[in-house]
Structure formats: structure tokens, C-alpha cells
Write an enzyme that holds these catalytic residues in place. Structure first.
Site, PDB file in Angstrom:
ATOM      1  N   PRO A  17      -8.281  35.042  -5.866  1.00 14.95           N
ATOM      2  CA  PRO A  17      -6.978  35.106  -5.199  1.00 14.95           C
ATOM      3  C   PRO A  17      -6.457  33.691  -4.976  1.00 14.95           C
ATOM      4  CG  PRO A  17      -8.758  35.556  -3.631  1.00 14.95           C
ATOM      5  CD  PRO A  17      -9.390  35.413  -4.979  1.00 14.95           C
ATOM      6  N   ALA A  19      -2.921  31.936  -3.350  1.00 14.45           N
ATOM      7  CA  ALA A  19      -1.584  32.089  -2.758  1.00 14.45           C
ATOM      8  C   ALA A  19      -0.565  31.302  -3.578  1.00 14.45           C
ATOM      9  CB  ALA A  19      -1.614  31.588  -1.315  1.00 14.45           C
ATOM     10  N   GLN A  72      -6.185  41.341  -1.199  1.00 15.06           N
ATOM     11  CA  GLN A  72      -6.874  40.634  -0.116  1.00 15.06           C
ATOM     12  C   GLN A  72      -5.987  40.550   1.122  1.00 15.06           C
ATOM     13  OE1 GLN A  72      -7.292  36.261   0.029  1.00 15.06           O
ATOM     14  NE2 GLN A  72      -9.477  36.609  -0.098  1.00 15.06           N
ATOM     15  N   CYS A 102     -10.206  31.164   4.199  1.00 14.37           N
ATOM     16  CA  CYS A 102      -9.053  30.257   4.063  1.00 14.37           C
ATOM     17  C   CYS A 102      -9.158  29.104   5.067  1.00 14.37           C
ATOM     18  CB  CYS A 102      -7.738  31.001   4.255  1.00 14.37           C
ATOM     19  SG  CYS A 102      -6.337  29.892   4.029  1.00 14.37           S
ATOM     20  N   ASN A 202     -18.432  31.458  -6.796  1.00 14.32           N
ATOM     21  CA  ASN A 202     -17.099  30.878  -6.992  1.00 14.32           C
ATOM     22  C   ASN A 202     -17.158  29.390  -6.659  1.00 14.32           C
ATOM     23  OD1 ASN A 202     -14.250  30.610  -4.915  1.00 14.32           O
ATOM     24  ND2 ASN A 202     -14.100  30.752  -7.112  1.00 14.32           N
TER      25      ASN A 202
HETATM   26  C1  LIG Z   1      -3.364  27.225  -4.771  1.00 16.26           C
HETATM   27  C2  LIG Z   1      -4.557  27.972  -4.218  1.00 16.26           C
HETATM   28  C3  LIG Z   1      -4.361  29.082  -3.424  1.00 16.26           C
HETATM   29  C4  LIG Z   1      -5.462  29.795  -2.919  1.00 16.26           C
HETATM   30  N1  LIG Z   1      -5.246  30.930  -2.187  1.00 16.26           N
HETATM   31  C5  LIG Z   1      -6.312  31.686  -1.786  1.00 16.26           C
HETATM   32  C6  LIG Z   1      -6.114  32.948  -1.167  1.00 16.26           C
HETATM   33  O1  LIG Z   1      -4.986  33.430  -0.990  1.00 16.26           O
HETATM   34  N2  LIG Z   1      -7.232  33.629  -0.763  1.00 16.26           N
HETATM   35  C7  LIG Z   1      -8.512  33.157  -0.971  1.00 16.26           C
HETATM   36  O2  LIG Z   1      -9.480  33.816  -0.605  1.00 16.26           O
HETATM   37  N3  LIG Z   1      -8.705  31.980  -1.583  1.00 16.26           N
HETATM   38  C8  LIG Z   1      -7.649  31.249  -2.013  1.00 16.26           C
HETATM   39  N4  LIG Z   1      -7.865  30.095  -2.698  1.00 16.26           N
HETATM   40  C9  LIG Z   1      -9.252  29.692  -3.000  1.00 16.26           C
HETATM   41  C10 LIG Z   1      -9.672  30.234  -4.374  1.00 16.26           C
HETATM   42  O3  LIG Z   1      -9.698  31.660  -4.365  1.00 16.26           O
HETATM   43  C11 LIG Z   1     -11.086  29.727  -4.752  1.00 16.26           C
HETATM   44  O4  LIG Z   1     -12.003  30.158  -3.778  1.00 16.26           O
HETATM   45  C12 LIG Z   1     -11.137  28.204  -4.838  1.00 16.26           C
HETATM   46  O5  LIG Z   1     -10.018  27.686  -5.522  1.00 16.26           O
HETATM   47  C13 LIG Z   1     -12.425  27.753  -5.535  1.00 16.26           C
HETATM   48  O6  LIG Z   1     -12.508  28.284  -6.834  1.00 16.26           O
HETATM   49  P1  LIG Z   1     -12.093  27.434  -8.153  1.00 16.26           P
HETATM   50  O7  LIG Z   1     -12.878  26.146  -8.110  1.00 16.26           O
HETATM   51  O8  LIG Z   1     -12.465  28.312  -9.314  1.00 16.26           O
HETATM   52  O9  LIG Z   1     -10.617  27.164  -8.074  1.00 16.26           O
HETATM   53  C14 LIG Z   1      -6.786  29.366  -3.196  1.00 16.26           C
HETATM   54  C15 LIG Z   1      -6.968  28.239  -3.994  1.00 16.26           C
HETATM   55  C16 LIG Z   1      -5.881  27.540  -4.511  1.00 16.26           C
HETATM   56  C17 LIG Z   1      -6.126  26.338  -5.393  1.00 16.26           C
END
Ligand SMILES: Cc1cc2nc3c(=O)[nH]c(=O)nc-3n(C[C@H](O)[C@H](O)[C@H](O)COP(=O)(O)O)c2cc1C
Length: 332
Positions: A17, A19, A72, A102, A202
Site C-alpha cells: 500500500p 498513499a 487497508q 505508518c 517487506n
Molecule cells: C509514497 C509512499 C506511501 C506509502 N503509504 C503507505 C500506506 O498507505 N500504508 C502502509 O502501510 N504503508 C505505506 N507505505 C510504506 C510501504 O507500504 C512499504 O512498507 C515501504 O515503502 C517499504 O517497502 P519498499 O522498500 O518496498 O518501498 C508507503 C510508502 C511510500 C514510499
């Protein structure tokens, strides 16, 4: 094969997810490339959802082609979280996910997101009321803790398991870290050792090979990918190929152009001019990181005043790149 209750997660690769990112158009283009077991919606405020705020109700709409899909929700009020979960089930989501990770100040102030890791009793109450309210699989996504001194992800994982949560996802940074440092995958391994329910790993998966690496180092049941999908939307297909012992070549510049065209056409069809321009600027910022001469494109896009202008800049950019490939030193 991994299942969340009756929902097959096949392949065991999940769009995280995000945002402002994982809206309908983005989920759709990621699905069209394929090889994603589950896509996640951007987080939804339980407060706005249960108050019937129109923009939130529009956000939770989705197409059948996106499924399986997780919605979510976040919040700190048990009643609102329970009602929001019932709405999520009512609109036909396959999975309801609770955000307990978050780190944004706005969310922490409302005692939601990662703030719930500071108050595990409240976290447990929320999980319990939501679990008893809905029949669809329930998952919880969290971080390592609020800070290093209170890194309690295993404890929260145990609470989730004890309360009947279907699966958990861990982004092993603390809330305090935000996105600095590295995600400590050993923490995913420790969670996996502690629990019997599926654990989703993750954090910092950057290349398709990292999926295999994370799985073998941590034993996690599925891998969730966020930011890398923006730089390389084919990462799921490439990782799925690796999981079945094959290799899918990297996307060509022409494929990237087609992807962006398709994505931006979906945005144009569903948003007004001002918001569409804003979204396209944001996405071009991310997409251009995987492109040769991406820096030049980013500079140019900032000047676009209309969607038409932005699309023109993109076409001119791709024409020049395809017919005059950039020197390797300029790849950014
Ligand atoms: C722009 C942005 C928005 C995000 N929004 C959410 C969200 O709405 N809910 C959530 O659980 N995590 C959110 N995250 C975290 C991601 O789901 C993820 O846990 C985090 O980016 C680490 O994974 P990655 O290294 O593959 O990006 C967001 C991350 C980014 C970069």
C-alpha cells in the site's frame, strides 16, 4: 501455494500500500503486467470512511480486474475501525488490512498507524473487534517498533496470531527511522520463527533477485514490494519468473513508454485536469528514476502547465532516447 483463508496469493508477491500511489489507475497497470498475487489500496482513514466523506468513498471503489485486492484502514477508535472494516467487507474487498506502521506525524498524532505499537493493549482491542466483525481474511502491517528502544514487532506479531489474524506484514524499520538506514531483514526472520501464521517480508527489495534473497534469508511466505515497482513495474513479473526458475528480460525503453502512456491515459480518464497533472508529475518523478537521462525529463516535467504539455514532453523525450540512446554515464 499461499492462501489467506480462501484467497490464493499466487505468486506470493504483493503490491505494497502506498498513499498517493496505489490508486485505481496504478493498481490496474500493475495488474495488466501481471504476476502480482495481491494488490493493496492506499490507506483509508476509518474516520473518513465511516463519516461517508465523498473523496474517501470514491477512493475505495475498485474494478473486478484488480482482484485479489486488500483494503487497508487506519485509525485508533475501535468502533470506527470495526465499522470501517464492515464497509471494506461490504464493498467486496478480498482482504481487510490494518495499518499499524505508518510513521507520518499526522497519523501518529491521531494515535493511529505506528502509534499503536506504543499501546499494544489498544492494538489488541482494535484487532479483536475488527476480527469479530468481518468474515474475510484480516491482515496487519507494521514496523519494527516506534523506536529502537521499543522494538516490539515480535510481541505485536504474537498478539495478531492470538487474535486470529490471517497473516502479518513487516517493514523492519522503526517509525523513528522513517525511510533512513536499511530494512533489517533479520527481524523478518525472527518474526517468522516466532509465528505460525504467514509472514510477509517487506522493505528495500530493489531488484527481482532480492525477492529470492529475502525469502531464503528470512523464510518469509510472501514478499511485498513498494517503491521498486515505481522504478520498475515489471519487477513482479521478473521475480515470478525467477521463482519458477526462469528469467524475464528487463523492459525495453519502448515498453516503458507504452506503460507510461497507458497509465497516464487511465489517469486522464478518471481525474480532473489539475489533479491529473499533479499525479502525472508525481509518477514521472518516480518513473524517470529508472530511465536513461531521467534527470532531464524530471527537469522538463516541472515546466508543464497542462496535461497535454506534459504528455508532449514525454513523447519528445522518448523519441530522443529511443533514436539517440543516452551514454551510460547519464543513466539516472
Ligand atoms: C509514497 C509512499 C506511501 C506509502 N503509504 C503507505 C500506506 O498507505 N500504508 C502502509 O502501510 N504503508 C505505506 N507505505 C510504506 C510501504 O507500504 C512499504 O512498507 C515501504 O515503502 C517499504 O517497502 P519498499 O522498500 O518496498 O518501498 C508507503 C510508502 C511510500 C514510499
Amino acid at each position: 501455494m499461499l492462501h489467506y483463508g480462501p484467497v490464493p496469493i499466487d505468486p506470493p508477491l504483493i503490491l505494497a500500500p502506498m498513499a498517493g500511489i496505489t490508486d485505481r489507475a496504478y493498481r490496474r497497470v500493475i495488474r495488466e503486467i501481471g504476476s502480482v498475487g495481491l494488490v493493496s489500496m492506499e490507506f483509508i482513514s476509518s474516520e473518513s470512511l465511516t463519516r461517508g466523506i465523498e473523496t474517501t468513498l470514491n477512493k475505495i471503489a475498485f474494478e473486478h480486474e484488480e482482484r485479489p485486492l486488500a483494503i487497508q484502514i487506519y485509525g485508533s477508535d475501535t468502533g470506527r475501525m470495526s465499522d470501517a472494516a464492515a464497509i471494506v467487507e461490504g464493498v467486496g474487498a478480498d482482504v481487510c488490512d490494518i495499518n499499524m506502521g505508518c510513521p507520518a506525524n499526522k497519523i501518529l498524532k491521531g494515535c493511529a498507524g505506528a502509534a499503536l505499537m506504543r499501546d499494544l493493549a489498544l492494538a489488541r482491542r482494535i484487532i479483536r473487534v475488527v476480527r469479530s466483525r468481518i468474515g474475510i481474511p484480516l491482515t496487519v502491517k507494521f514496523r519494527a517498533g516506534i523506536d529502537e528502544a521499543r522494538a516490539n514487532w515480535v510481541e505485536l506479531g504474537r498478539i495478531c496470531e492470538g487474535e486470529g489474524v490471517t497473516a502479518v506484514a513487516l517493514h523492519p524499520r522503526t517509525a523513528k527511522q522513517m525511510y533512513t538506514g536499511r530494512a533489517d531483514w533479520d527481524r523478518i526472520a525472527r518474526l517468522k520463527e516466532a509465528l505460525r501464521i504467514p509472514v510477509v517480508g517487506n522493505g528495500d527489495v530493489e531488484e527481482p533477485e532480492d525477492v529470492l534473497e529475502m525469502m531464503s534469508r528470512t523464510g518469509c511466505d510472501a514478499v511485498m514490494i513498494g517503491r521498486a515497482s515505481l522504478k520498475n513495474p515489471w519487477i513482479f513479473a521478473q521475480a515470478a519468473a525467477l521463482l519458477s526458475g526462469r528469467r524475464r528480460p528487463a523492459a525495453t525503453l519502448e515498453e516503458r513508454r507504452e506503460h507510461i502512456r497507458r497509465h497516464f491515459a487511465l489517469i486522464t480518464a478518471s481525474e480532473d485536469e489539475k489533479f491529473a497533472l499533479h499525479k502525472m508529475r508525481t509518477f514521472t518523478g518516480w518513473y524517470s528514476r529508472g530511465l536513461p537521462n531521467g534527470r532531464l525529463l524530471r527537469a522538463r516535467i516541472g515546466e508543464a502547465q497542462t496535461v497535454m504539455q506534459l504528455l508532449d514532453f514525454l513523447e519528445v523525450f522518448f523519441e530522443s532516447q529511443i533514436f539517440q540512446p543516452a551514454p551510460a554515464s547519464l543513466v539516472a
